[in-house]
Enzyme design. Structure first.
Site, PDB file in Angstrom:
ATOM      1  N   ILE A   1     -13.313   5.320 -13.828  1.00  0.00           N
ATOM      2  CA  ILE A   1     -13.906   4.234 -13.864  1.00  0.00           C
ATOM      3  C   ILE A   1     -14.983   4.231 -13.303  1.00  0.00           C
ATOM      4  O   ILE A   1     -15.919   2.415 -14.017  1.00  0.00           O
ATOM      5  CB  ILE A   1     -12.625   3.289 -14.045  1.00  0.00           C
ATOM      6  CG1 ILE A   1     -12.841   2.118 -14.834  1.00  0.00           C
ATOM      7  CG2 ILE A   1     -12.219   2.727 -12.238  1.00  0.00           C
ATOM      8  CD1 ILE A   1     -13.101   2.442 -16.303  1.00  0.00           C
TER       9      ILE A   1
ATOM     10  N   SER B   1     -16.398   6.644  -0.756  1.00  0.00           N
ATOM     11  CA  SER B   1     -15.506   7.469  -1.884  1.00  0.00           C
ATOM     12  C   SER B   1     -15.433   8.793  -0.653  1.00  0.00           C
ATOM     13  O   SER B   1     -16.176   9.161   0.338  1.00  0.00           O
ATOM     14  CB  SER B   1     -15.846   8.091  -2.664  1.00  0.00           C
ATOM     15  OG  SER B   1     -14.816   7.742  -3.418  1.00  0.00           O
TER      16      SER B   1
ATOM     17  N   ARG C   1     -14.819  12.229  -1.119  1.00  0.00           N
ATOM     18  CA  ARG C   1     -16.048  13.244  -1.885  1.00  0.00           C
ATOM     19  C   ARG C   1     -17.150  12.858  -2.387  1.00  0.00           C
ATOM     20  O   ARG C   1     -17.624  14.226  -2.625  1.00  0.00           O
ATOM     21  CB  ARG C   1     -14.734  14.256  -2.370  1.00  0.00           C
ATOM     22  CG  ARG C   1     -13.398  15.042  -0.942  1.00  0.00           C
ATOM     23  CD  ARG C   1     -12.541  15.655  -1.895  1.00  0.00           C
ATOM     24  NE  ARG C   1     -11.916  14.208  -3.516  1.00  0.00           N
ATOM     25  CZ  ARG C   1     -11.357  15.320  -4.124  1.00  0.00           C
ATOM     26  NH1 ARG C   1     -10.994  16.552  -4.811  1.00  0.00           N
ATOM     27  NH2 ARG C   1     -10.923  14.066  -5.103  1.00  0.00           N
TER      28      ARG C   1
ATOM     29  N   LYS D   1      -7.561  -3.255 -12.387  1.00  0.00           N
ATOM     30  CA  LYS D   1      -6.262  -2.868 -12.851  1.00  0.00           C
ATOM     31  C   LYS D   1      -5.131  -1.664 -12.307  1.00  0.00           C
ATOM     32  O   LYS D   1      -5.469  -0.666 -11.820  1.00  0.00           O
ATOM     33  CB  LYS D   1      -5.893  -3.668 -14.295  1.00  0.00           C
ATOM     34  CG  LYS D   1      -6.399  -2.380 -15.021  1.00  0.00           C
ATOM     35  CD  LYS D   1      -5.993  -1.026 -15.375  1.00  0.00           C
ATOM     36  CE  LYS D   1      -4.874  -0.722 -15.332  1.00  0.00           C
ATOM     37  NZ  LYS D   1      -4.777   0.690 -16.237  1.00  0.00           N
TER      38      LYS D   1
ATOM     39  N   ASP E   1      -0.041   3.501 -16.802  1.00  0.00           N
ATOM     40  CA  ASP E   1      -1.260   2.404 -17.103  1.00  0.00           C
ATOM     41  C   ASP E   1      -1.568   2.398 -17.253  1.00  0.00           C
ATOM     42  O   ASP E   1      -1.873   1.252 -17.566  1.00  0.00           O
ATOM     43  CB  ASP E   1      -1.488   4.001 -15.542  1.00  0.00           C
ATOM     44  CG  ASP E   1      -2.537   4.390 -15.580  1.00  0.00           C
ATOM     45  OD1 ASP E   1      -3.451   2.930 -14.303  1.00  0.00           O
ATOM     46  OD2 ASP E   1      -4.307   4.136 -16.027  1.00  0.00           O
TER      47      ASP E   1
HETATM   48  P1  NAP Z   1      -9.826   8.715 -10.483  1.00  0.00           P
HETATM   49  O1  NAP Z   1     -11.206   9.131 -11.282  1.00  0.00           O
HETATM   50  O2  NAP Z   1      -9.144   9.467 -10.045  1.00  0.00           O
HETATM   51  O3  NAP Z   1     -10.420   7.630  -8.629  1.00  0.00           O
HETATM   52  C1  NAP Z   1      -9.781   7.078  -7.875  1.00  0.00           C
HETATM   53  C2  NAP Z   1     -11.012   7.523  -6.948  1.00  0.00           C
HETATM   54  O4  NAP Z   1     -11.078   6.993  -5.707  1.00  0.00           O
HETATM   55  C3  NAP Z   1     -11.326   9.112  -6.202  1.00  0.00           C
HETATM   56  O5  NAP Z   1     -12.545   9.580  -6.750  1.00  0.00           O
HETATM   57  C4  NAP Z   1     -11.293   9.190  -4.893  1.00  0.00           C
HETATM   58  O6  NAP Z   1     -12.499   9.285  -4.419  1.00  0.00           O
HETATM   59  C5  NAP Z   1     -10.856   7.348  -4.357  1.00  0.00           C
HETATM   60  N1  NAP Z   1     -10.134   7.119  -3.312  1.00  0.00           N
HETATM   61  C6  NAP Z   1      -9.221   7.750  -3.352  1.00  0.00           C
HETATM   62  N2  NAP Z   1      -8.576   7.033  -2.359  1.00  0.00           N
HETATM   63  C7  NAP Z   1     -10.097   6.402  -1.331  1.00  0.00           C
HETATM   64  C8  NAP Z   1     -10.175   5.797  -0.410  1.00  0.00           C
HETATM   65  N3  NAP Z   1      -9.336   5.306   0.422  1.00  0.00           N
HETATM   66  N4  NAP Z   1     -11.584   4.845  -0.346  1.00  0.00           N
HETATM   67  C9  NAP Z   1     -12.145   5.119  -0.786  1.00  0.00           C
HETATM   68  N5  NAP Z   1     -11.985   5.810  -2.318  1.00  0.00           N
HETATM   69  C10 NAP Z   1     -10.571   6.398  -2.470  1.00  0.00           C
HETATM   70  O7  NAP Z   1      -9.254   7.176 -11.115  1.00  0.00           O
HETATM   71  P2  NAP Z   1      -9.731   6.294 -12.037  1.00  0.00           P
HETATM   72  O8  NAP Z   1      -9.398   6.429 -13.149  1.00  0.00           O
HETATM   73  O9  NAP Z   1     -11.242   6.180 -11.810  1.00  0.00           O
HETATM   74  O10 NAP Z   1      -8.710   4.820 -11.674  1.00  0.00           O
HETATM   75  C11 NAP Z   1      -9.330   4.342 -10.717  1.00  0.00           C
HETATM   76  C12 NAP Z   1      -8.174   2.636 -10.822  1.00  0.00           C
HETATM   77  O11 NAP Z   1      -9.284   2.716 -12.177  1.00  0.00           O
HETATM   78  C13 NAP Z   1      -6.661   2.908 -11.608  1.00  0.00           C
HETATM   79  O12 NAP Z   1      -5.927   1.723 -10.579  1.00  0.00           O
HETATM   80  C14 NAP Z   1      -6.442   3.165 -13.418  1.00  0.00           C
HETATM   81  O13 NAP Z   1      -5.132   2.979 -13.582  1.00  0.00           O
HETATM   82  C15 NAP Z   1      -8.086   2.047 -13.359  1.00  0.00           C
HETATM   83  N6  NAP Z   1      -9.002   2.501 -13.960  1.00  0.00           N
HETATM   84  C16 NAP Z   1      -8.822   3.283 -14.710  1.00  0.00           C
HETATM   85  C17 NAP Z   1      -8.520   3.359 -16.395  1.00  0.00           C
HETATM   86  C18 NAP Z   1      -9.867   4.781 -16.988  1.00  0.00           C
HETATM   87  O14 NAP Z   1     -10.187   5.089 -17.898  1.00  0.00           O
HETATM   88  N7  NAP Z   1      -9.423   5.801 -16.741  1.00  0.00           N
HETATM   89  C19 NAP Z   1      -9.457   2.222 -16.881  1.00  0.00           C
HETATM   90  C20 NAP Z   1      -9.917   1.124 -16.676  1.00  0.00           C
HETATM   91  C21 NAP Z   1      -9.123   1.240 -15.115  1.00  0.00           C
HETATM   92  P3  NAP Z   1     -12.840  11.451  -3.955  1.00  0.00           P
HETATM   93  O15 NAP Z   1     -13.221  11.491  -5.406  1.00  0.00           O
HETATM   94  O16 NAP Z   1     -13.818  10.652  -3.435  1.00  0.00           O
HETATM   95  O17 NAP Z   1     -11.717  11.982  -3.813  1.00  0.00           O
END
Ligand code: NAP
Length: 308
Positions: free
Chosen positions: A14, A36, A38, A91, A169
């Site tokens: 996101i 981040s 990684r 969110k 989610d």
């Molecule tokens: P994601 O692709 O798994 O990304 C999450 C990122 O957070 C990972 O890349 C990870 O980084 C990083 N991370 C984990 N622990 C961390 C820390 N302690 N400090 C800094 N970075 C950290 O997940 P996502 O889909 O983007 O979703 C993230 C949030 O956005 C969720 O709450 C989700 O509900 C919300 N969201 C997602 C979407 C969607 O379409 N995907 C839409 C709206 C909202 P590394 O890769 O560097 O390890």
């Protein structure tokens, strides 16, 4: 007014799909850092492996956007608020309700802005749907949110873990719209949560809510949908049926349909900038409360194991 110097924390899907383009498209913000564990970061922008490292050695910042999984959000937000930084929470705003309350209290003490963003509320059809429903008698509401988890959440282990919410989610997005457009508050009557035998979070859920005046609201969430996907809310009223499709982007009223380009995150960042300017916070936990109530009150059913 000087641009708000912002760092994006959690450079996953996101952050890259929506936050970075929205920050780049809004002159009220300047991206000065990313964090981040990684991710390689953005060319020309300082990148850190942890928020601690950014706060210790990084450029001056005014705000962070927290795009990590919800399970780590509280400690990062608390660390930023402690430094007086404004915080935009993706969110859901945390992993528990109490930790979000604690953040809200901390923000009030420091005077920083805390913004719990609900992106679906900024979908084009939501504000006109709310205005149209304001004077209607609502007879029933049906929410159907069925998507293919393999398409939308590939490899996201955190989403299946406690605090990851599973099918809630995306489901919480539907609830963020319903709690915004319906004129009356509503609450859970019953729920069945279907959880794969090898996972900690549900893959599907059937929920029944009702409003204080007795309006029935049903919600069908399923992550096993292949083929056409559904992100639909149908509201039957005394003046005909309102339909919000494609997650709020397409609004159909008895008098016709309207559809607009996706501008959810542009709207979120405009709201965040306005809150910072006005020295206010905005933290509405209503959608999160309804999800927590489903976990509190719902019947658990174990279903077939699920592998990505
Ligand atoms: P994601 O692709 O798994 O990304 C999450 C990122 O957070 C990972 O890349 C990870 O980084 C990083 N991370 C984990 N622990 C961390 C820390 N302690 N400090 C800094 N970075 C950290 O997940 P996502 O889909 O983007 O979703 C993230 C949030 O956005 C969720 O709450 C989700 O509900 C919300 N969201 C997602 C979407 C969607 O379409 N995907 C839409 C709206 C909202 P590394 O890769 O560097 O390890």
């Amino acid at each position: 007014m000087a641009a708000i110097r912002i760092a994006v924390v959690g450079m996953g899907k996101i952050a890259r799909d929506q936050h970075l383009p929205s920050i780049a498209g809004n002159t009220e913000f300047e991206l000065v850092a990313s964090v981040s564990p990684r991710d390689p970061g953005v060319e020309g922008v300082a990148n850190f492996k942890s928020l601690e490292a950014l706060l210790a050695d990084g450029p001056a910042i005014d705000a962070i956007a927290l795009c990590t999984p919800p399970q780590v959000r509280y400690s990062l937000a608390a660390m930023a608020l402690d430094k007086g930084l404004h915080v935009f929470l993706e969110k859901p705003p945390g992993a528990t309700l109490a930790e979000v309350d604690a953040l809200e209290a901390q923000a009030a003490q420091t005077g920083a802005t805390l913004f719990a963003g609900w992106h679906s509320r900024f979908a084009a059809g939501v504000a006109p749907a709310k205005a149209w429903l304001a004077d209607r008698r609502i007879d029933r509401v049906s929410i159907v949110w069925r998507e293919d988890v393999r398409v939308w959440h590939p490899g996201q282990a955190w989403i299946w873990e406690p605090g990851g919410l599973g099918v809630f989610d995306p489901g919480i997005n539907a609830l963020s719209i319903a709690t915004e457009i319906l004129p009356e508050p509503f609450f859970l009557a019953s729920a069945t949560l279907s959880t794969p035998a090898n996972r900690a979070a549900p893959i599907a859920a059937d929920l029944a809510f009702r409003s204080a005046s007795g309006t029935p609201i049903t919600m069908d969430l399923d992550w096993r949908q292949t083929g056409p996907q559904s992100w639909d809310i149908v509201v039957d009223t005394d003046a005909g049926t309102l339909r919000l499709a494609r997650g709020g982007a397409v609004l159909t009223l008895p008098e016709g349909s309207s559809e607009h380009d996706d501008a959810e995150y542009a709207g979120l960042y405009a709201r965040f900038a306005a809150l910072v300017r006005d020295g206010r916070s905005e933290v509405d936990t209503t959608p999160f409360t309804l999800v927590a109530d489903a976990f509190l009150r719902g019947t658990r059913v174990s279903v077939a194991a699920f592998d990505d």
